[in-house]
Design an enzyme around this catalytic site. Structure first.
Site, PDB file in Angstrom:
ATOM      1  N   HIS A 151     -10.023  -1.072   2.181  1.00 31.91           N
ATOM      2  CA  HIS A 151     -10.069   0.005   2.759  1.00 31.91           C
ATOM      3  C   HIS A 151     -11.576   0.424   2.980  1.00 31.91           C
ATOM      4  O   HIS A 151     -12.838   1.209   2.891  1.00 31.91           O
ATOM      5  CB  HIS A 151     -10.042   1.861   1.985  1.00 31.91           C
ATOM      6  CG  HIS A 151      -9.975   2.930   2.734  1.00 31.91           C
ATOM      7  ND1 HIS A 151      -8.934   3.903   2.926  1.00 31.91           N
ATOM      8  CD2 HIS A 151     -10.747   3.441   3.513  1.00 31.91           C
ATOM      9  CE1 HIS A 151      -9.601   4.554   3.826  1.00 31.91           C
ATOM     10  NE2 HIS A 151     -10.965   4.587   4.538  1.00 31.91           N
ATOM     11  N   ASN A 182      -6.143   8.780   7.811  1.00 26.48           N
ATOM     12  CA  ASN A 182      -7.342   8.027   7.450  1.00 26.48           C
ATOM     13  C   ASN A 182      -7.316   6.570   7.445  1.00 26.48           C
ATOM     14  O   ASN A 182      -6.463   6.174   6.404  1.00 26.48           O
ATOM     15  CB  ASN A 182      -7.689   8.406   6.391  1.00 26.48           C
ATOM     16  CG  ASN A 182      -9.504   8.173   6.360  1.00 26.48           C
ATOM     17  OD1 ASN A 182     -10.134   7.768   7.150  1.00 26.48           O
ATOM     18  ND2 ASN A 182     -10.264   7.694   5.089  1.00 26.48           N
ATOM     19  N   HIS A 212       0.379  -1.130   0.098  1.00 28.59           N
ATOM     20  CA  HIS A 212       0.258  -0.102  -0.405  1.00 28.59           C
ATOM     21  C   HIS A 212       0.512   1.464   0.330  1.00 28.59           C
ATOM     22  O   HIS A 212       1.208   1.838   1.852  1.00 28.59           O
ATOM     23  CB  HIS A 212      -0.783   0.050   1.280  1.00 28.59           C
ATOM     24  CG  HIS A 212      -2.144   0.697   1.215  1.00 28.59           C
ATOM     25  ND1 HIS A 212      -3.331   0.991   1.872  1.00 28.59           N
ATOM     26  CD2 HIS A 212      -1.735   2.520   0.702  1.00 28.59           C
ATOM     27  CE1 HIS A 212      -3.941   2.111   1.591  1.00 28.59           C
ATOM     28  NE2 HIS A 212      -2.956   2.247   1.129  1.00 28.59           N
ATOM     29  N   ASN A 219      -5.386   5.820  -6.090  1.00 29.03           N
ATOM     30  CA  ASN A 219      -6.505   6.735  -6.220  1.00 29.03           C
ATOM     31  C   ASN A 219      -5.757   8.383  -6.336  1.00 29.03           C
ATOM     32  O   ASN A 219      -5.753   8.944  -6.514  1.00 29.03           O
ATOM     33  CB  ASN A 219      -6.872   7.109  -4.997  1.00 29.03           C
ATOM     34  CG  ASN A 219      -5.350   7.374  -3.671  1.00 29.03           C
ATOM     35  OD1 ASN A 219      -4.356   6.814  -4.177  1.00 29.03           O
ATOM     36  ND2 ASN A 219      -6.200   8.006  -3.019  1.00 29.03           N
ATOM     37  N   ASP A 233       1.013   2.621   3.457  1.00 23.76           N
ATOM     38  CA  ASP A 233      -0.009   3.828   3.567  1.00 23.76           C
ATOM     39  C   ASP A 233       1.164   4.845   3.024  1.00 23.76           C
ATOM     40  O   ASP A 233       0.215   6.040   3.695  1.00 23.76           O
ATOM     41  CB  ASP A 233      -0.517   3.824   4.654  1.00 23.76           C
ATOM     42  CG  ASP A 233      -1.966   4.724   3.547  1.00 23.76           C
ATOM     43  OD1 ASP A 233      -2.404   5.296   2.684  1.00 23.76           O
ATOM     44  OD2 ASP A 233      -3.355   4.913   4.092  1.00 23.76           O
TER      45      ASP A 233
HETATM   46  O1  DOR Z   1      -4.227   9.054   5.139  1.00 25.11           O
HETATM   47  C1  DOR Z   1      -4.645   8.706   3.988  1.00 25.11           C
HETATM   48  N1  DOR Z   1      -3.937   8.715   2.554  1.00 25.11           N
HETATM   49  N2  DOR Z   1      -5.022   7.469   3.323  1.00 25.11           N
HETATM   50  C2  DOR Z   1      -6.307   6.756   2.590  1.00 25.11           C
HETATM   51  O2  DOR Z   1      -6.308   5.991   2.933  1.00 25.11           O
HETATM   52  C3  DOR Z   1      -5.423   7.331   1.165  1.00 25.11           C
HETATM   53  C4  DOR Z   1      -3.850   8.360   1.038  1.00 25.11           C
HETATM   54  C5  DOR Z   1      -3.622   8.696   0.381  1.00 25.11           C
HETATM   55  O3  DOR Z   1      -4.406   8.706  -0.710  1.00 25.11           O
HETATM   56  O4  DOR Z   1      -3.627  10.527   0.693  1.00 25.11           O
END
Ligand code: DOR
Length: 463
Positions: free
Chosen positions: A193, A315, A75, A109, A342
């Protein structure tokens, strides 16, 4: 390619295969169950019997260092296309190599999202000369809009290793059920997620006494739990492989524990920041979860200049101390399969704003090993489990193997567990520096990373 960072040098997958012999390091190979101080040789990019190495192969005395299978991050956000002000494939892959990662799964994303075979092919081509292997996670719904499913078989044929709408859940049970039938047919895992958008809407940090004290709207643990429970039920009905990413509550890992006990094909990961950092960091506390007692938190005065730091907004939000310690326990006992970073780069203008307006996410590729080693030093995790969770277990989720036995392509990391370093922008290779760990001293220096037989990071060990 010869980009340098302080003492070291980055390489790329297009470089010539490596040849060298290391002696005196602790070679930890979880698949073969071995952990011995011994010689290990790489010849023409493959692990070889040391006796068969050419006489002129560079020989490095590596006492005190650890050799492990290369790390695999399930991730990471490499931000291409569309987010190049935060990170690029090239920069993110150097951050990966610098952190010991040889494989990184890029999340979709992006802008536009990676949701069709042409964009998968584009991203793979973009990464062909990177400093780590980039695997593509394609969007689970067209445009990540949560309405229609892309053709998963076509995405798999183009090279996608999984699908995910990361940043959001698949919004309804009905669509998640259809997605699971389709991923099972395409032979891909769904990386979920888990977050019920209606429960999380308008929140900025974890619900609890710290959020109340700070006057911030709180994200309830139920926001994660209801999607985890839903998807476990759907995995049981569909037989799909579901991987829950960045789990952040004890209730979620308990649900995964039960699902696994029932024989379901589910797996999960946690991030280093959900293991070590807590919601008290939003109030300015800077102690790791295992460094605090139950007495503190609420009564502590806010730390001047550190409270409401947008770099602590992620998040899912940073957990309570109890949840962080439960996640660590579940990682130690194997309920949590993997550590995933992440890695979420953001430029300063999206972080230096009021806390509720900060973009969620922090970088993690270059600090994951060190945060894990801090947990090992604190007696919360074994070194072997840490290595497994960074390498073998995540690789398995995307159908890949890692091993240090002779004959295999060399894919490894060499690190010094005892050396300490201070997290500092000048020592970070990625395009963004958004982490509240800046200024913190941590254990563990990556000295050498070899991906697919090529040296991708060398901190002066070979040079
Ligand atoms: O903290 C996060 N940042 N959680 C996510 O699910 C997306 C990510 C992001 O793309 O910045």
């Amino acid at each position: 390619m010869t980009l340098a960072l302080r003492s070291g040098r980055f390489g790329a997958l297009s470089d010539a295969p490596a040849t060298f012999v290391l002696d005196g390091a602790l070679v930890m190979d979880p698949p073969s169950g071995t952990a011995d101080v011994r010689e290990i040789a790489v010849v023409g990019g493959r692990i070889a019997e040391p006796a068969l190495a050419p006489a002129d192969a560079p020989r490095i005395q590596a006492d005190g260092l650890v050799v492990a299978p290369g790390f695999c991050d399930l991730h990471a956000h490499l931000r291409e296309p569309g987010g190049e002000d935060a990170e690029t494939v090239a920069g993110g892959s150097r951050a990966a190599a610098h952190g010991g990662f040889t494989t990184v799964c890029a999340m979709p994303n992006t802008d536009p999202p990676i949701d069709d075979p042409a964009s998968v092919t584009w991203l793979l081509a973009r990464a062909s000369d990177a400093s780590c292997r980039v695997r593509v996670v394609a969007a689970a719904t067209a445009g990540r809009a949560g309405v229609e499913l892309p053709d998963y078989a076509a995405l798999a044929a183009a090279g996608a290793v999984a699908v995910s709408d990361d940043g959001a859940s698949i919004p309804t049970g009905r669509l998640a059920s259809r997605a699971m039938v389709a991923v099972a047919a395409a032979g891909l895992p769904l990386i979920e997620h888990a977050e019920d958008a209606s429960l999380a809407a308008g929140t900025a940090m974890r619900a609890g006494p710290v959020a109340t004290r700070l006057g911030l709207a709180g994200w309830p643990a139920s926001a994660e739990a209801v999607v985890v429970e839903r998807d476990i039920a759907l995995a049981a009905e569909t037989g799909a492989r579901v991987h829950f990413t960045h789990l952040s509550t004890s209730g979620s890992v308990e649900a995964v524990r039960r699902g696994k006990a029932a024989g379901l094909p589910i797996t999960c990961d946690v991030t280093p920041h959900h293991l070590a950092l807590t919601d008290a960091w939003v109030a300015g506390d800077r102690r790791f979860s295992w460094e605090t007692g139950d007495d503190d938190d609420v009564a502590r005065p806010l730390e001047d200049g550190l409270a409401y730091d947008g770099r602590c907004r992620v998040n899912p939000p940073l957990p309570s101390r109890e949840d962080a310690l439960a996640l660590l326990g579940a990682l130690a006992d194997g309920t949590v399969d993997a550590i995933a970073t992440d890695h979420a780069p953001h430029p300063p203008q999206r972080k230096a704003v009021p806390f509720e307006e900060a973009s969620p996410g922090m970088i993690g590729l270059e600090t994951a090993l060190s945060v894990g080693l801090a947990a090992v030093d604190a007696g919360r995790l074994s070194l072997r489990r840490l290595i497994e969770a960074l390498s073998i277990s995540p690789a398995r989720v995307i159908g890949e193997e890692r091993s240090l036995v002779a004959g295999r392509p060399a894919d490894l990391v060499v690190f010094d567990p005892a050396s300490r370093w201070t997290v500092d922008p000048r020592r970070l290779a990625g395009g963004s520096h958004n982490t509240p760990l800046l200024g913190r001293e941590l254990p563990g220096l990556v000295r050498l990373t070899v991906a697919a037989g090529r040296v991708t990071w060398d901190d002066g060990l070979l040079a």
